[in-house]
Enzyme design. Structure first.
Site, PDB file in Angstrom:
ATOM      1  CB  ALA A  16      -0.942   0.006   1.203  1.00 49.09           C
ATOM      2  N   GLY A  19       0.480   5.270   0.009  1.00 47.24           N
ATOM      3  CA  GLY A  19      -0.898   5.530   0.419  1.00 47.24           C
ATOM      4  C   GLY A  19      -1.829   6.086  -0.643  1.00 47.24           C
ATOM      5  CB  CYS A 140       5.700   0.848 -12.340  1.00 43.33           C
ATOM      6  SG  CYS A 140       6.902   0.462 -11.052  1.00 43.33           S
TER       7      CYS A 140
END
Length: 299
Positions: A16, A19, A140
């Site tokens: 996570a 955030g 990514c």
């Protein structure tokens, strides 16, 4: 957007920090339900907690576990987001050091971690969820080894299927490239490139969990250190079988060679008997012939 969480659901954001993803998920859930925002780095959870407080998120629980520990920590989530750690080849424009810091061996190591994390994410998802049962995998990176290869591996190991993302932009994922062949449903995944979509290089796949069944395929696609695709088919059993076959062949060859060495051409006892009888008959005939010869008379 691909995860599409609903209010009052249980959602896991497995990686996570810092955030941004969790904050957007909480907004889509309208701050209801339960959002578990996890990150393996304790230092990064500080930024994660600060951002969630700053953005007014109050349905999230921040935790610090290795993603591979799920679902032992907690399971039965309606939806799971795995934005997996990757080589970062999609953000070379931001970080030029990626080109020198990551070699092929490093990429293959990362891919192995990604495969294990994706299986953990699938196991943490509840297939019987009335509103969900979805897992979104993203990186990514633009490398096949970290994207299609990882998702194709999960399709073989777990009872899941790929579903459309619900996003129109992006190019279809590869089902075949060079010598590599993947499941045809990987065309439902999406690839994003800096030079065509004016954004960082990215990859997204959305899976629907059908059942908790764990598959045990006999054949797996693997990439060697040379980048070539290989087939691994119960390697240990095949090696044992081949060793047994080689041992059997060696034993049979030794037996044949031993028989050849010990084999000699010797007349049998029956043949000796026949030869002796024939010899005696010849001698008797000679004696009879000498007796029957006429006696010469002197005139």
């Amino acid at each position: 957007m691909a995860l599409a969480p609903k209010p009052n659901e249980r959602v896991l954001d497995m990686c996570a920090a810092p955030g941004g993803k969790s904050a957007y998920i909480a907004a889509q859930m309208k701050n209801t339900g339960m959002l578990l925002s996890n990150d393996a780095s304790k230092d990064r959870t500080k930024a994660l907690t600060a951002n969630l407080h700053r953005l007014g998120v109050h349905n999230a629980v921040v935790c610090n576990y290795d993603g591979l520990e799920f679902p032992k920590v907690m399971g039965s989530f309606d939806r799971v987001l795995l934005d997996a750690p990757c080589s970062g080849t999609g953000v070379v424009s931001k970080d030029q050091s990626v080109k020198q810091s990551k070699d092929e061996t490093e990429v293959l190591k990362i891919a192995e971690i990604q495969k294990r994390l994706l299986l953990a994410a699938i196991d943490s998802c509840d297939h019987a969820s009335k509103t969900g049962g979805y897992v979104v995998y993203s990186t990514c990176s633009v490398l096949v080894q970290e994207n299609e290869w990882v998702v194709d591996y999960a399709l073989k190991k777990r009872n899941v299927k790929l579903v459309p993302l619900g996003v129109d932009i992006g190019r279809e994922g590869f089902t075949r490239i060079n010598k590599y062949r993947f499941d045809s449903s990987l065309s439902l995944t999406k690839r994003y490139y800096p030079h065509t979509h004016n954004m960082d290089g990215f990859y997204v796949a959305k899976l629907k969990k059908i059942s908790p069944q764990v598959k045990t395929p006999k054949v797996e696609q693997v990439f060697g250190s040379d980048g070539e695709e290989k087939e691994e088919e119960d390697v240990e059993e095949n090696e044992e079988n081949s060793e047994e076959k080689e041992a059997d062949l060696e034993d049979s060859e030794d037996e044949v060679n031993g028989e050849e060495e010990m084999t000699e051409i010797k007349p049998s006892d029956d043949q000796d008997t026949v030869l002796d009888e024939e010899k005696e008959e010849d001698e008797e005939k000679e004696e009879m012939d000498t007796e029957q010869e006429p006696v010469s008379e002197n005139v």
